[in-house]
Design an enzyme around this catalytic site. Sequence first.
Site, PDB file in Angstrom:
ATOM      1  N   GLU A 346       0.838  -1.201   0.000  1.00 24.30           N
ATOM      2  CA  GLU A 346       0.000   0.000   0.000  1.00 24.30           C
ATOM      3  C   GLU A 346       0.869   1.246   0.000  1.00 24.30           C
ATOM      4  O   GLU A 346       0.495   2.280  -0.547  1.00 24.30           O
ATOM      5  CB  GLU A 346      -0.936  -0.005   1.203  1.00 24.30           C
ATOM      6  CG  GLU A 346      -2.043   1.040   1.115  1.00 24.30           C
ATOM      7  CD  GLU A 346      -3.101   0.878   2.188  1.00 24.30           C
ATOM      8  OE1 GLU A 346      -4.196   0.372   1.875  1.00 24.30           O
ATOM      9  OE2 GLU A 346      -2.827   1.255   3.344  1.00 24.30           O
ATOM     10  N   HIS A 377       6.808 -27.161   3.380  1.00 27.00           N
ATOM     11  CA  HIS A 377       6.040 -28.291   2.859  1.00 27.00           C
ATOM     12  C   HIS A 377       4.887 -27.827   1.976  1.00 27.00           C
ATOM     13  O   HIS A 377       3.969 -28.607   1.700  1.00 27.00           O
ATOM     14  CB  HIS A 377       5.531 -29.138   4.027  1.00 27.00           C
ATOM     15  CG  HIS A 377       6.633 -29.635   4.907  1.00 27.00           C
ATOM     16  ND1 HIS A 377       7.328 -30.797   4.643  1.00 27.00           N
ATOM     17  CD2 HIS A 377       7.201 -29.097   6.021  1.00 27.00           C
ATOM     18  CE1 HIS A 377       8.258 -30.974   5.574  1.00 27.00           C
ATOM     19  NE2 HIS A 377       8.208 -29.953   6.421  1.00 27.00           N
ATOM     20  N   LYS A 492     -13.954   1.392  -3.789  1.00 26.99           N
ATOM     21  CA  LYS A 492     -14.905   1.769  -2.740  1.00 26.99           C
ATOM     22  C   LYS A 492     -16.014   2.646  -3.306  1.00 26.99           C
ATOM     23  O   LYS A 492     -17.195   2.493  -2.958  1.00 26.99           O
ATOM     24  CB  LYS A 492     -14.171   2.488  -1.610  1.00 26.99           C
ATOM     25  CG  LYS A 492     -13.281   1.586  -0.778  1.00 26.99           C
ATOM     26  CD  LYS A 492     -12.353   2.360   0.127  1.00 26.99           C
ATOM     27  CE  LYS A 492     -13.077   3.137   1.186  1.00 26.99           C
ATOM     28  NZ  LYS A 492     -12.141   3.780   2.141  1.00 26.99           N
TER      29      LYS A 492
END
Length: 524
Positions: A346, A377, A492
């Site tokens: 950001e 793994h 947004k």
Amino acid sequence: MGKSFLDCESLIALQEIATNPVDLTLPGTLSQDRIQQYALSAEGFTYSYATERVDDRSLNALRMLAEERELIKQMESMQQGAVMNYIEGFQSESRSVLHTATRAWVRDHDLKDEAASIANHSEREAHRLAEFLYAARSKFSTLVQIGIGGSELGPKAMYFAMQGICPSDKRIFFVSNIDPDNAAEVLKEVDLKQTLIVVVSKSGTTLEPSVNEELFKRAYQDKGLSVADHFVAVTAEGSPMDDKTHYLEVFHLWDSVGGRFSATSMVGGVVLGFAFGYEVFFEFLQGAASMDAHALTPIMEKNLPLLSAMLGIWNRNVLKYPTTAVIPYATGLKYFTAHLQQCGMESNGKSISRQGKEVHFATSPIIWGDVGTNCQHSFFQSLHQGTDIVPVEFIGFLQNQRGIDCVLSGSSSSQKLFANLVAQSLALAQGRDNDNPNKRFKGNRPSSILVAQQLSPRIAGGLLAFYEHKFAFQGFCWGINSFDQEGVSLGKELATQIIGLMSGAAPIEFPEARELLRLFNVLQ
């Protein structure tokens, strides 16, 4: 610092050096001398970069680049309160960047003007917090923090970082997602009568915390409990949430403290202080403040975050690696990489310079990772033999937090954990030849190792600030604004329009959204 990043003479020199970088696979390259020389110990950490593809030539050029870009001067300016959050000639936030001031008061400092004011206000808020906690910790057994982004990621990462070493009889939960299932799964776990709700929103109007606050308020009202006796606000002065008639207490933060840098403000202070006690929060602040002072060290090879930042520039802009993996070998840091994704991406996921011009070079790498040894793994196969080279930043500790261990086959679990960390770094660097191509490891895959004795509150604060300053130094070097987040706003804004469509409150001039909603049977 008039010239652009690409015009720096030292960057041109680095690009020439990169045509023949050090070969970590050659026998003797990782010599005792190299390992001793390419290491730095400071602030309770030891940082090893012998397994990076650098030598004296590239390090000298990186130091010159840091000097050309005046990185220490910019860090000093930031900590003293200069306006660093801006884009020249265009509308921007035009603010100081003063997260360091939220912890400066715990050490001697020479701050002035706004920086001194924030430090003084932070000290007063901390003292108010200590008084509040004295009563709240005896009354409540549980805390739920409602917030999104930096109001959740940093505090959550630091809570879990300290949970293993700090005794606590408190239960802590975080609610961030607007998905109601997030709140519902917490509600079923808590006794509302014994629970303190902390709502964090600088503006007081952020969608996710506003919706989740309302959901929790209704749960309290359904139980006949007083919201004002259980809810605490952390917000900016003058915001819609800055109203003590609706909250048990209101704590403040400031416009110059960005969300992703706010864990050392009351955004982290209330939850960490409640969980572990005020003294632990103070120790955490001391670690961060000490790293702030260290970040002003003028010599690159003696400055932990600056050195790490410049090695990141080398890997990203010169060797052209698009991602960076952060792998903590510590269960307590299981949420730390998620915080770093916000803090790094950001901040520096930008394509516009401070002069408002499009940049023509790479900025933030994709940051990702998980806790070792678990991830050995899962995705380490790709790190060792995949087609993309991924620089790795290992984080480790010599001593576990909880003091529970066992010796098996001559070594403890903690020793086995640390051995795996070292082994992975060496395996990535040196590789191994084999006549069977499927068992061949090419090596020359760079990494660094950051180690402390134990993940204590002070070390957690130092680690948090180390990465904050690393990302700031990189943004300064690239000449971008690391302190805004315009990329968050467009989605947004569109979501607000689409919510209007779904509720029937918006006009129909959004055909693309309307058709997608119809496709998914959201609209008839």
